[in-house]
Design an enzyme around this catalytic site. Structure first.
Site, PDB file in Angstrom:
ATOM      1  N   LYS A 188       0.830  -1.212   0.000  1.00  0.00           N
ATOM      2  CA  LYS A 188       0.000   0.000   0.000  1.00  0.00           C
ATOM      3  C   LYS A 188       0.861   1.258   0.000  1.00  0.00           C
ATOM      4  O   LYS A 188       0.607   2.191  -0.764  1.00  0.00           O
ATOM      5  CB  LYS A 188      -0.938  -0.026   1.215  1.00  0.00           C
ATOM      6  CG  LYS A 188      -1.901   1.156   1.293  1.00  0.00           C
ATOM      7  CD  LYS A 188      -3.150   0.814   2.070  1.00  0.00           C
ATOM      8  CE  LYS A 188      -2.929   0.742   3.563  1.00  0.00           C
ATOM      9  NZ  LYS A 188      -2.711   2.064   4.178  1.00  0.00           N
ATOM     10  N   ARG A 246       2.781   5.954  -3.284  1.00  0.00           N
ATOM     11  CA  ARG A 246       3.914   6.774  -3.729  1.00  0.00           C
ATOM     12  C   ARG A 246       4.118   6.659  -5.239  1.00  0.00           C
ATOM     13  O   ARG A 246       4.471   7.635  -5.906  1.00  0.00           O
ATOM     14  CB  ARG A 246       5.177   6.370  -2.950  1.00  0.00           C
ATOM     15  CG  ARG A 246       5.107   6.855  -1.487  1.00  0.00           C
ATOM     16  CD  ARG A 246       6.041   6.076  -0.595  1.00  0.00           C
ATOM     17  NE  ARG A 246       6.133   6.605   0.759  1.00  0.00           N
ATOM     18  CZ  ARG A 246       5.257   6.374   1.737  1.00  0.00           C
ATOM     19  NH1 ARG A 246       4.175   5.645   1.510  1.00  0.00           N
ATOM     20  NH2 ARG A 246       5.433   6.892   2.942  1.00  0.00           N
ATOM     21  N   ARG A 261      -8.846  12.040  12.663  1.00  0.00           N
ATOM     22  CA  ARG A 261      -7.389  11.842  12.829  1.00  0.00           C
ATOM     23  C   ARG A 261      -6.633  13.174  12.820  1.00  0.00           C
ATOM     24  O   ARG A 261      -7.010  14.115  12.123  1.00  0.00           O
ATOM     25  CB  ARG A 261      -6.870  10.887  11.746  1.00  0.00           C
ATOM     26  CG  ARG A 261      -7.547   9.528  11.852  1.00  0.00           C
ATOM     27  CD  ARG A 261      -7.044   8.552  10.833  1.00  0.00           C
ATOM     28  NE  ARG A 261      -5.656   8.180  11.066  1.00  0.00           N
ATOM     29  CZ  ARG A 261      -4.964   7.397  10.251  1.00  0.00           C
ATOM     30  NH1 ARG A 261      -5.526   6.914   9.168  1.00  0.00           N
ATOM     31  NH2 ARG A 261      -3.719   7.094  10.523  1.00  0.00           N
ATOM     32  N   SER A 284       6.849   9.120  12.339  1.00  0.00           N
ATOM     33  CA  SER A 284       5.811   8.975  11.316  1.00  0.00           C
ATOM     34  C   SER A 284       6.388   9.144   9.915  1.00  0.00           C
ATOM     35  O   SER A 284       6.889  10.208   9.559  1.00  0.00           O
ATOM     36  CB  SER A 284       4.710  10.022  11.541  1.00  0.00           C
ATOM     37  OG  SER A 284       3.907  10.111  10.385  1.00  0.00           O
ATOM     38  N   ASP A 333       1.758  -1.141  11.858  1.00  0.00           N
ATOM     39  CA  ASP A 333       0.423  -1.575  11.427  1.00  0.00           C
ATOM     40  C   ASP A 333       0.126  -3.019  11.810  1.00  0.00           C
ATOM     41  O   ASP A 333      -0.979  -3.509  11.571  1.00  0.00           O
ATOM     42  CB  ASP A 333       0.288  -1.412   9.908  1.00  0.00           C
ATOM     43  CG  ASP A 333       0.290   0.056   9.491  1.00  0.00           C
ATOM     44  OD1 ASP A 333      -0.078   0.915  10.323  1.00  0.00           O
ATOM     45  OD2 ASP A 333       0.661   0.345   8.334  1.00  0.00           O
ATOM     46  N   ARG A 350      -7.732  -3.222   9.670  1.00  0.00           N
ATOM     47  CA  ARG A 350      -6.800  -4.173  10.286  1.00  0.00           C
ATOM     48  C   ARG A 350      -7.384  -4.821  11.545  1.00  0.00           C
ATOM     49  O   ARG A 350      -7.015  -5.936  11.900  1.00  0.00           O
ATOM     50  CB  ARG A 350      -5.455  -3.505  10.577  1.00  0.00           C
ATOM     51  CG  ARG A 350      -4.786  -3.003   9.301  1.00  0.00           C
ATOM     52  CD  ARG A 350      -3.297  -2.793   9.463  1.00  0.00           C
ATOM     53  NE  ARG A 350      -2.798  -1.884   8.437  1.00  0.00           N
ATOM     54  CZ  ARG A 350      -2.517  -2.232   7.183  1.00  0.00           C
ATOM     55  NH1 ARG A 350      -2.688  -3.473   6.777  1.00  0.00           N
ATOM     56  NH2 ARG A 350      -2.072  -1.338   6.322  1.00  0.00           N
TER      57      ARG A 350
HETATM   58  C1  S3P Z   1       2.431   4.837   6.201  1.00  0.00           C
HETATM   59  C2  S3P Z   1       2.964   5.209   7.415  1.00  0.00           C
HETATM   60  C3  S3P Z   1       2.417   4.760   8.712  1.00  0.00           C
HETATM   61  C4  S3P Z   1       1.474   3.577   8.556  1.00  0.00           C
HETATM   62  C5  S3P Z   1       0.518   3.759   7.411  1.00  0.00           C
HETATM   63  C6  S3P Z   1       1.284   3.929   6.105  1.00  0.00           C
HETATM   64  C7  S3P Z   1       3.072   5.345   4.960  1.00  0.00           C
HETATM   65  O1  S3P Z   1       1.709   5.845   9.297  1.00  0.00           O
HETATM   66  O2  S3P Z   1       0.746   3.382   9.749  1.00  0.00           O
HETATM   67  O3  S3P Z   1      -0.351   2.649   7.294  1.00  0.00           O
HETATM   68  O4  S3P Z   1       2.778   4.807   3.866  1.00  0.00           O
HETATM   69  O5  S3P Z   1       3.870   6.289   5.045  1.00  0.00           O
HETATM   70  P1  S3P Z   1       2.429   6.948  10.229  1.00  0.00           P
HETATM   71  O6  S3P Z   1       3.242   7.822   9.369  1.00  0.00           O
HETATM   72  O7  S3P Z   1       1.278   7.699  10.855  1.00  0.00           O
HETATM   73  O8  S3P Z   1       3.207   6.176  11.229  1.00  0.00           O
END
Ligand code: S3P
Length: 454
Positions: free
Chosen positions: A29, A34, A130, A176, A328, A403
């Site tokens: 994903k 990206r 969020r 993050s 995740d 999830r």
């Molecule tokens: C992701 C980063 C994570 C992850 C999300 C996908 C990404 O989130 O939980 O499912 O693709 O950069 P956070 O950046 O909030 O940790």
């Protein structure tokens, strides 16, 4: 498909005979988002193979189309993207509908921040709860203007970018990858160098793929963390992308294979990038029989075939430092820990509170309704393992969280009584075909609308 009187799609998972066979999970994903975003930003035509065709990724594609990119599906998993060129995205006429996808929202806000255009973002009930302040704070420092927002800097909100953006050095206050990526994407159009410092490494797909598309980006590990620097006014050129299998989706058949007695399964082509591989290491430490075969590189990412055999698991302590590499996967790790012998302690889970649901609360409630003893102390989760046995029989509230739904369906495959989850619609945001793939291995899932409506 039959929804209940609330429009939900409940499902019940039953104890299953040994899971067997070979499968391939859909594309990753994070990489799929990206590929669509960077392909849409680069000048020229990029082809993407293995794209995850899920609701979340389609939200990213729709947004890029609304800003001028041309994106089309050629055949299953194969897409073509004609990008606009960095600095040449158009202002979208309509609100960008992000559905359930935090990744689409936060990365696109980063893109908009460096493009001198105004865009309005909205999403579903889960996404509107969020926090967006974590991305807005650095993006405002880079010159973006927050025009309006719901209370608490939440969606719906309107952001206006500045072209060029102001280069900054930003130390991530939370681990993050989405925040890191937003700042780097805005930095693509800044005048000078933008640096993100991450005290704990998070998934590095943005860095890898921006480099692939021709951006100048460097990563240096220092005593205070990893410094990632992108050079602004970047020229991105179209590139083809091959998307490997998503380890966060593979986590569900992996844990099911460990828990259902007698199972032996093989999952081909799973990405094993170290910034994403925390769950496999943790399950192996717990005694899980998982081997990585045929290691190779695909699309610039390490990939392997996972071979999983049913195992007796022991509880362990999972350090906070490991959380970003498996952020995740905690819901499904909690399910594995429920069957282990002895306690499992998972430390440093504060970020779980701001996912598609408050996952810490959702996991705790789901464990308790299925007879598992667990507690949260501060940011830590402690689960008393049942030594191979879990009662089950609970009804799990999923709170629009894919999830949570998949994890507790996995629990029901090995618990004494069936486990019911109240809704499975959200599974399509990340893992379309989940029920069929698991069913093909022998998992017994049954639609449960009747029972939910009564
Ligand atoms: C992701 C980063 C994570 C992850 C999300 C996908 C990404 O989130 O939980 O499912 O693709 O950069 P956070 O950046 O909030 O940790």
């Amino acid at each position: 498909m039959m929804t209940d009187k609330y429009g939900q799609l409940p499902c019940r998972a039953h104890a299953s005979a040994a899971l067997t066979g070979q499968c391939r999970v859909p594309g990753d994903k994070s990489i799929s988002h990206r590929a669509v975003l960077f392909g849409g930003l680069a000048r020229g035509t990029s082809h993407i193979s293995g794209l995850l065709e899920s609701e979340d990724v389609m939200a990213s594609a729709a947004a890029m189309r609304a800003m001028g990119a041309r994106i089309a599906r050629l055949e299953a998993d194969r897409w073509v993207v004609e990008g606009c060129g960095n600095g040449a995205l158009l202002a979208p006429r309509e609100t960008l509908e992000m559905g359930n996808s935090g990744t689409s929202t936060r990365l696109l806000m980063g893109l908009v921040a460096g493009q001198g255009l105004r865009a309005r973002f909205s999403g579903d009930a889960s996404l509107c709860k969020r926090p967006m302040g974590r991305v807005l704070e650095p993006l405002k420092a880079m010159g973006a203007r927050l025009i309006d927002c719901a209370p608490g800097e939440r969606l719906p909100l309107t952001l206006e970018g500045s072209a060029p953006a102001i280069p900054i050095t930003y130390r991530l206050p939370v681990p993050s990858a989405q925040v890191k990526s937003a700042v780097l994407l805005a930095g693509l159009n800044a005048m000078g160098e933008t640096t993100v410092i991450e005290p704990v490494a998070t998934r590095d797909h943005t860095e890898r793929m921006l480099r692939h598309f021709g951006a100048r980006i460097s990563t240096v590990d220092r005593s205070d963390g990893r410094h990632i620097t992108v050079t602004g006014e970047a020229e991105l050129a179209a590139r083809d992308v091959l998307v490997p299998g998503d380890p966060s989706s593979a986590a569900f058949p992996v844990v099911a294979g460990l828990l259902v007695p007698g199972s032996h399964i093989r999952i081909d082509g799973v990405m094993v990038n170290p910034t994403r591989a925390g769950l496999i290491a943790t399950l192996q430490e717990m005694g899980g029989n998982i081997s990585l075969e045929n290691r190779r590189e695909e699309g610039g990412e390490p990939v392997a075939d996972l071979v999983v055999a049913a195992s007796t698991l022991s509880g362990i302590e999972v350090p906070a430092q490991r959380a970003p590499s498996m952020i995740d996967e905690y819901p499904v790790l909690a399910v594995a820990a429920s069957f282990a012998s002895g306690p499992t302690i998972m430390r440093g889970l504060s970020e779980l509170r701001v996912k598609e649901s408050d996952r810490l609360a959702a996991i705790l409630a789901a464990l308790e309704t299925n007879g598992v003893v667990a507690q949260v102390a501060g940011d830590d989760l402690m689960i008393s393992g049942g030594g191979g046995r879990v009662r089950g029989g609970g009804r799990v509230a999923t709170h629009l969280d894919h999830r949570i739904a998949m994890s507790f369906l996995v629990m029901g495959l090995a618990s004494e009584e069936p486990v019911m989850v109240d809704d499975t619609r959200m599974i399509a945001t990340s893992f379309p075909g989940f029920a069929d793939l698991m069913g093909g291995l022998g998992a017994r899932f049954e639609p449960a609308a009747e029972a939910a409506a009564s």
